[in-house]
Scaffold this active site. Sequence first.
Site, PDB file in Angstrom:
ATOM      1  CB  SER A 154      -8.072   0.026  -0.928  1.00 50.05           C
ATOM      2  OG  SER A 154      -8.171  -0.125   0.473  1.00 50.05           O
ATOM      3  CE1 TYR A 181      -5.851   5.266  -0.482  1.00 48.19           C
ATOM      4  CE2 TYR A 181      -7.159   4.085   1.149  1.00 48.19           C
ATOM      5  CZ  TYR A 181      -6.183   4.090   0.161  1.00 48.19           C
ATOM      6  OH  TYR A 181      -5.557   2.914  -0.188  1.00 48.19           O
TER       7      TYR A 181
HETATM    8  N1  NAP Z   1      -0.610  -0.411   2.407  1.00 47.54           N
HETATM    9  C1  NAP Z   1      -1.917  -0.592   2.538  1.00 47.54           C
HETATM   10  O1  NAP Z   1      -2.433  -0.879   3.639  1.00 47.54           O
HETATM   11  C2  NAP Z   1      -2.804  -0.510   1.320  1.00 47.54           C
HETATM   12  C3  NAP Z   1      -4.111  -1.055   1.429  1.00 47.54           C
HETATM   13  C4  NAP Z   1      -4.930  -0.988   0.320  1.00 47.54           C
HETATM   14  C5  NAP Z   1      -4.501  -0.393  -0.841  1.00 47.54           C
HETATM   15  N2  NAP Z   1      -3.242   0.150  -0.916  1.00 47.54           N
HETATM   16  C6  NAP Z   1      -2.848   0.788  -2.176  1.00 47.54           C
HETATM   17  O2  NAP Z   1      -1.694   0.137  -2.674  1.00 47.54           O
HETATM   18  C7  NAP Z   1      -0.988   1.039  -3.539  1.00 47.54           C
HETATM   19  C8  NAP Z   1       0.482   0.986  -3.204  1.00 47.54           C
HETATM   20  O3  NAP Z   1       0.666   1.490  -1.895  1.00 47.54           O
HETATM   21  P1  NAP Z   1       1.694   0.856  -0.844  1.00 47.54           P
HETATM   22  O4  NAP Z   1       0.927   0.271   0.248  1.00 47.54           O
HETATM   23  O5  NAP Z   1       2.689   0.025  -1.554  1.00 47.54           O
HETATM   24  O6  NAP Z   1       2.340   2.197  -0.262  1.00 47.54           O
HETATM   25  P2  NAP Z   1       3.800   2.850  -0.434  1.00 47.54           P
HETATM   26  O7  NAP Z   1       4.815   1.879   0.035  1.00 47.54           O
HETATM   27  O8  NAP Z   1       3.684   4.169   0.230  1.00 47.54           O
HETATM   28  O9  NAP Z   1       3.951   3.004  -1.999  1.00 47.54           O
HETATM   29  C9  NAP Z   1       3.296   4.001  -2.734  1.00 47.54           C
HETATM   30  C10 NAP Z   1       3.963   4.135  -4.083  1.00 47.54           C
HETATM   31  O10 NAP Z   1       3.275   5.170  -4.819  1.00 47.54           O
HETATM   32  C11 NAP Z   1       4.253   6.099  -5.270  1.00 47.54           C
HETATM   33  N3  NAP Z   1       3.697   7.447  -5.350  1.00 47.54           N
HETATM   34  C12 NAP Z   1       3.107   8.153  -4.354  1.00 47.54           C
HETATM   35  N4  NAP Z   1       2.813   9.393  -4.776  1.00 47.54           N
HETATM   36  C13 NAP Z   1       3.244   9.475  -6.061  1.00 47.54           C
HETATM   37  C14 NAP Z   1       3.254  10.519  -7.023  1.00 47.54           C
HETATM   38  N5  NAP Z   1       2.798  11.751  -6.731  1.00 47.54           N
HETATM   39  N6  NAP Z   1       3.768  10.266  -8.246  1.00 47.54           N
HETATM   40  C15 NAP Z   1       4.267   9.030  -8.542  1.00 47.54           C
HETATM   41  N7  NAP Z   1       4.297   8.014  -7.665  1.00 47.54           N
HETATM   42  C16 NAP Z   1       3.797   8.241  -6.431  1.00 47.54           C
HETATM   43  C17 NAP Z   1       5.381   6.021  -4.248  1.00 47.54           C
HETATM   44  O11 NAP Z   1       6.621   6.392  -4.831  1.00 47.54           O
HETATM   45  P3  NAP Z   1       7.398   7.795  -4.584  1.00 47.54           P
HETATM   46  O12 NAP Z   1       7.145   8.221  -3.181  1.00 47.54           O
HETATM   47  O13 NAP Z   1       8.818   7.419  -4.880  1.00 47.54           O
HETATM   48  O14 NAP Z   1       6.825   8.709  -5.612  1.00 47.54           O
HETATM   49  C18 NAP Z   1       5.421   4.525  -3.951  1.00 47.54           C
HETATM   50  O15 NAP Z   1       6.191   3.843  -4.896  1.00 47.54           O
HETATM   51  C19 NAP Z   1      -1.634   2.399  -3.350  1.00 47.54           C
HETATM   52  O16 NAP Z   1      -2.499   2.660  -4.435  1.00 47.54           O
HETATM   53  C20 NAP Z   1      -2.431   2.241  -2.060  1.00 47.54           C
HETATM   54  O17 NAP Z   1      -3.542   3.099  -2.008  1.00 47.54           O
HETATM   55  C21 NAP Z   1      -2.388   0.095   0.136  1.00 47.54           C
END
Ligand code: NAP
Length: 258
Positions: free
Chosen positions: A140, A153
């Site tokens: 991130s 985080y």
């Molecule tokens: N959105 C942002 O602004 C942002 C910015 C920078 C980095 N990121 C990073 O991008 C990545 C993806 O996030 P996103 O933005 O796409 O958010 P998201 O839509 O909330 O997706 C998160 C994914 O992680 C899975 N997950 C969460 N807890 C889990 C667990 N205990 N076991 C297995 N799977 C799990 C969720 O699936 P289930 O709930 O079905 O398990 C979901 O598929 C993350 O690493 C996040 O830190 C996001």
Amino acid sequence: MRPTALITGASGGIGYEFAHLFAKAGYNLILVARSEDKLEKLRQELEGHTVTVIPHDLSEPGAAGVLFEKVQELELTVEVLVNNAGFGLNGPFDELPLIDQQKMLQVNVNALTELTHYFLEDIKAAPLYDIPKGIINVASTAAFQPGPLMAVYYASKAYVLSFTEALHEELRGTGITVSTLCPGATDTDFFKTAKAENTKLVDRTMSPQDVAKAGFLGFVKGKRVVVPGGANQSLAYATKLMPRSVAARIAHYVDKAD
Ligand SMILES: NC(=O)c1ccc[n+]([C@@H]2O[C@H](COP(=O)([O-])OP(=O)(O)OC[C@H]3O[C@@H](n4cnc5c(N)ncnc54)[C@H](OP(=O)(O)O)[C@@H]3O)[C@@H](O)[C@H]2O)c1
């Protein structure tokens, strides 16, 4: 034979978009997350592609090892690992339940590290294809500075960035691509999960499609670090130039609920 990409956190957001991109590029897929219904729906959307769904919770100690065993039992090999599953939590460090922060470290740091260790042997042994083999770890822009009110985080993502950059160098010249994706704010369920919907973090977001596409293209080009979007790149650069105390103040302001 087609290479296989295992994508964690494929049930929504950036991971869901990665699944579409890797399928389109000709990879077979292994999709991992807790939400079996969403993974099954995605498998149906990807009809015509070879897709294996493994519902799995990565927040328990040892969960990565269990996932590795499940993949072995299915006699599948993995040529690309996308460590995308992750979540954040917003609030003062001492007020957020420790158990939740431990689970966050388990998913964002431990599972990512352990999966990399388990699958690297497969990836090394795999032949070279005309499409790349290797690892994408999702960090991130939070990796670039301390993050008051999301302290664990931001620290977890700093770990992901440092770890992945080191691995990129270790594996340089081996035919294995190792890339860190550092998205800025992206329009996914992340903010709902983090209880950060009322912060300035959500003021300007990119689409998960654009973020995953930048990550995928950066991986194909063998980039060490990919920051999607011009504004995020400028912010990341400015953050590097300023004292960390100032960067922490700014992050504190942005992470605070309005
Ligand atoms: N959105 C942002 O602004 C942002 C910015 C920078 C980095 N990121 C990073 O991008 C990545 C993806 O996030 P996103 O933005 O796409 O958010 P998201 O839509 O909330 O997706 C998160 C994914 O992680 C899975 N997950 C969460 N807890 C889990 C667990 N205990 N076991 C297995 N799977 C799990 C969720 O699936 P289930 O709930 O079905 O398990 C979901 O598929 C993350 O690493 C996040 O830190 C996001």
